[in-house]
Design an enzyme around this catalytic site. Structure first.
Site, short mmCIF file in Angstrom:
data_model
loop_
_atom_site.label_atom_id
_atom_site.label_comp_id
_atom_site.label_asym_id
_atom_site.label_seq_id
_atom_site.Cartn_x
_atom_site.Cartn_y
_atom_site.Cartn_z
N VAL A 38 -6.32 -1.87 8.56
CA VAL A 38 -7.11 -3.02 8.96
C VAL A 38 -6.98 -4.09 7.89
O VAL A 38 -7.08 -3.82 6.70
CB VAL A 38 -8.60 -2.65 9.13
CG1 VAL A 38 -9.40 -3.87 9.56
CG2 VAL A 38 -8.77 -1.52 10.14
N LYS A 58 -6.60 -4.99 13.32
CA LYS A 58 -6.33 -3.56 13.25
C LYS A 58 -4.90 -3.34 13.72
O LYS A 58 -4.53 -3.78 14.82
CB LYS A 58 -7.32 -2.80 14.13
CG LYS A 58 -7.43 -1.31 13.85
CD LYS A 58 -8.62 -0.72 14.61
CE LYS A 58 -8.82 0.74 14.29
NZ LYS A 58 -10.00 1.31 15.00
N ASP A 147 -17.32 9.93 17.88
CA ASP A 147 -17.22 9.85 16.41
C ASP A 147 -18.26 8.87 15.85
O ASP A 147 -17.94 8.02 15.03
CB ASP A 147 -15.81 9.43 15.99
CG ASP A 147 -15.52 9.74 14.52
OD1 ASP A 147 -16.26 10.55 13.93
OD2 ASP A 147 -14.57 9.17 13.97
#
Length: 335
Positions: A38, A58, A147
């Site tokens: 990133v 990204k 996540d």
């Protein structure tokens, strides 16, 4: 025009039908992961709708960009939610003779929740509500994040109106690289996410439903309150011991005595071993713990042995951040 990653300029057409163009200049790298890296980027010129002067890019090699392409699709699907990091578009560039796939994202100047240690109660409530708004949106659209953790909750500068109320930043859910469709139940399951924030059913059976995101939310709220990992791992602990504790034992993460009565009850609704007994995101949005956060915020924004999968062998929980598998991570425990 430089062809190096730093200083490389490229014209991006975000959507042909809307003819939104901008020229951006890649800056320093601010993060790395299994997907790639990133970078910060400065918007040099734009036409059409306004873009912020600084964005985050990204990036992955085109040859290894499948997960990033899928993440872009999900960000487009979730774009109506103010508490999910916004994506402006994507493109392919050639830098140092390498084809790179990029997605252009909202820049979180405040970093991530993992950088914050022991937040005040009102800020914990504020950020918790933001994450729940995002999870409610994701779950209603048929997906599980898989996540949720402090590292994937980014802090974006808030509007002047909210800053005057002493908030300053809005927490936004990010990094959907491990996300899955709720109905996607493949025979060859794989672990997704981060071990120390994973729900028991994810550890044992690699099962991912909205309830597993709620467990991870509870662990994230614990981190906001204590500034530490939800699980204490002794130095030299074996992988099997840690995984057994999370997935198989009756043990739960410790809820600190300093937490408010409402916070303790909220955490107890999230950190339940049986996933079917956990509260949903919508139920938690009505919990007394969040009662002081007004509606205007939403406008803004049994003990038995188990045989663990081979992918967990070699787990070393004291590493700062490591990959046991392509989608398995664990982060350092702060004692």
């Amino acid at each position: 025009m430089s062809t190096s990653p730093t200083g490389y300029k490229n014209k991006i057409q975000l959507k042909k039908e809307s003819k939104k163009n901008m020229i951006w200049n890649r800056g320093k790298t601010i993060g790395r992961g299994g997907f790639g890296l990133v970078s910060i980027a400065n918007v040099q010129h734009q036409t059409g709708d306004k873009f912020p002067p600084i964005i985050a890019v990204k990036t992955a090699k085109v040859s290894a960009s499948n997960s990033l392409v899928e993440e872009k699709k999900l960000l487009d699907l979730f774009k109506e939610c103010p508490c999910i990091l916004h994506c402006f578009g994507d493109d392919v560039t050639t830098e140092e003779n390498e084809e790179l796939y990029n997605i252009e994202l909202e820049y979180a100047s405040g970093g991530c929740l993992a950088d914050r240690k022991g937040l005040p109660d009102n800020i914990v409530r504020q950020h918790t509500k933001s994450i729940l708004i995002a999870l409610s949106h994701v779950h209603k659209l048929g997906y599980v994040h898989c996540d949720v953790k402090p590292h994937n909750v980014l802090l974006v500068a808030d509007s002047l109106h909210s800053r005057n109320k002493g908030i300053g930043e809005i927490a936004k859910l990010a990094d959907f690289g491990s996300a899955k469709n709720i109905k996607d139940d493949q025979d060859n399951k794989e672990f997704r996410g981060t071990v120390l924030y994973a729900a028991p059913e994810s550890i044992i059976h690699q099962e991912y439903q909205p309830e597993s995101d709620i467990w991870a939310l509870g662990c994230t709220v614990l981190h906001m309150i204590t500034g530490k990992s939800p699980w204490k791992v002794e130095k030299g602990a074996k992988a099997e011991d840690v995984l057994y504790k999370i997935g198989c034992s009756h043990e739960l993460p410790d809820i600190p005595s300093k937490a408010s009565k409402e916070a303790k009850d909220f955490l107890k609704k999230c950190l339940i071993k049986n996933p079917k007994e956990r509260w949903t995101a919508d139920m938690l949005l009505s919990h007394p713990f969040l009662a002081s956060i007004g509606d205007s915020h939403q406008q803004h924004c049994g003990r038995q042995k188990h045989r663990f999968p081979k992918l967990f062998r070699g787990f070393s929980p004291m590493h700062q951040c490591f990959h046991v598998h392509n989608r398995v991570q664990a982060c350092q425990v702060q004692v």
